[in-house]
Design an enzyme around this catalytic site. Structure first.
Site, PDB file in Angstrom:
ATOM      1  N   ASP A 291     -14.404   1.883   0.015  1.00  0.00           N
ATOM      2  CA  ASP A 291     -13.236   2.458  -0.655  1.00  0.00           C
ATOM      3  C   ASP A 291     -13.728   3.286  -1.839  1.00  0.00           C
ATOM      4  OD1 ASP A 291     -10.867   2.841  -2.289  1.00  0.00           O
ATOM      5  OD2 ASP A 291      -9.945   1.188  -1.185  1.00  0.00           O
TER       6      ASP A 291
ATOM      7  N   HIS B 151      -7.966  -4.122   3.641  1.00  0.00           N
ATOM      8  CA  HIS B 151      -8.862  -4.082   2.491  1.00  0.00           C
ATOM      9  C   HIS B 151      -9.692  -5.356   2.513  1.00  0.00           C
ATOM     10  CE1 HIS B 151      -6.797  -0.870   0.121  1.00  0.00           C
ATOM     11  NE2 HIS B 151      -5.753  -1.263   0.846  1.00  0.00           N
TER      12      HIS B 151
ATOM     13  N   HIS C 175      -4.660  -0.353   7.968  1.00  0.00           N
ATOM     14  CA  HIS C 175      -5.993  -0.668   7.439  1.00  0.00           C
ATOM     15  C   HIS C 175      -5.969  -2.011   6.726  1.00  0.00           C
ATOM     16  CE1 HIS C 175      -3.961   1.540   4.179  1.00  0.00           C
ATOM     17  NE2 HIS C 175      -4.766   0.944   3.314  1.00  0.00           N
TER      18      HIS C 175
END
Length: 134
Positions: free
Chosen positions: A31, A102, A100
């Site tokens: 990220d 994390h 998505h």
């Protein structure tokens, strides 16, 4: 692939990313607005807006990839734990509308309080951390 989707562009290789792992159904990359050092995103290769419309096989592939990465961040980055987070909808902090997960390493004294407010990270540090996860 959906036009104008950031993560579709990353999956296609049209947008640069620091990829650390992949399987047939998903890819994982660092990220660029990390909540903590080692923050990763796991993205199904096929576009879906969020978990509600994702193909089951894509979710399985992404979840298995995330599972392997949780182990890596704890072992290789000396994290004390990890958060696995999926944001569904803008009010739940979803900012990219492509399913998505994390993977957020947690450290005993990290300052992260959810929700965090993404700010750009240091790219050299992000890439150095990614190298530890390869």
């Amino acid at each position: 692939m959906t036009e104008n989707c950031l993560f579709c562009g990353i999956v296609a290789g049209n947008i640069p990313s620091t990829q650390v792992a992949s399987n047939e159904r998903a890819i994982a990359f660092m990220d660029i607005n990390p909540a903590t050092p080692g923050h990763l995103l796991v993205v199904p290769r096929a576009h879906s807006t969020d978990l509600r419309e994702a193909d089951a096989e894509d979710l399985i592939g992404a979840t298995l990839l995330a599972q392997s990465l949780v182990g890596r961040v704890i072992e290789r980055l000396n994290a004390d734990g990890a958060n696995l987070l999926s944001c569904i909808g803008a009010e739940a902090w979803q900012s990219v509308f492509h399913t998505h997960l994390h993977v957020v390493p947690r450290y005993q004294d990290d300052p992260l309080k959810l929700p965090w407010h993404p700010t750009p990270g240091d790219m050299e540090q992000i890439q150095a951390t990614a190298a530890k996860l390869l």
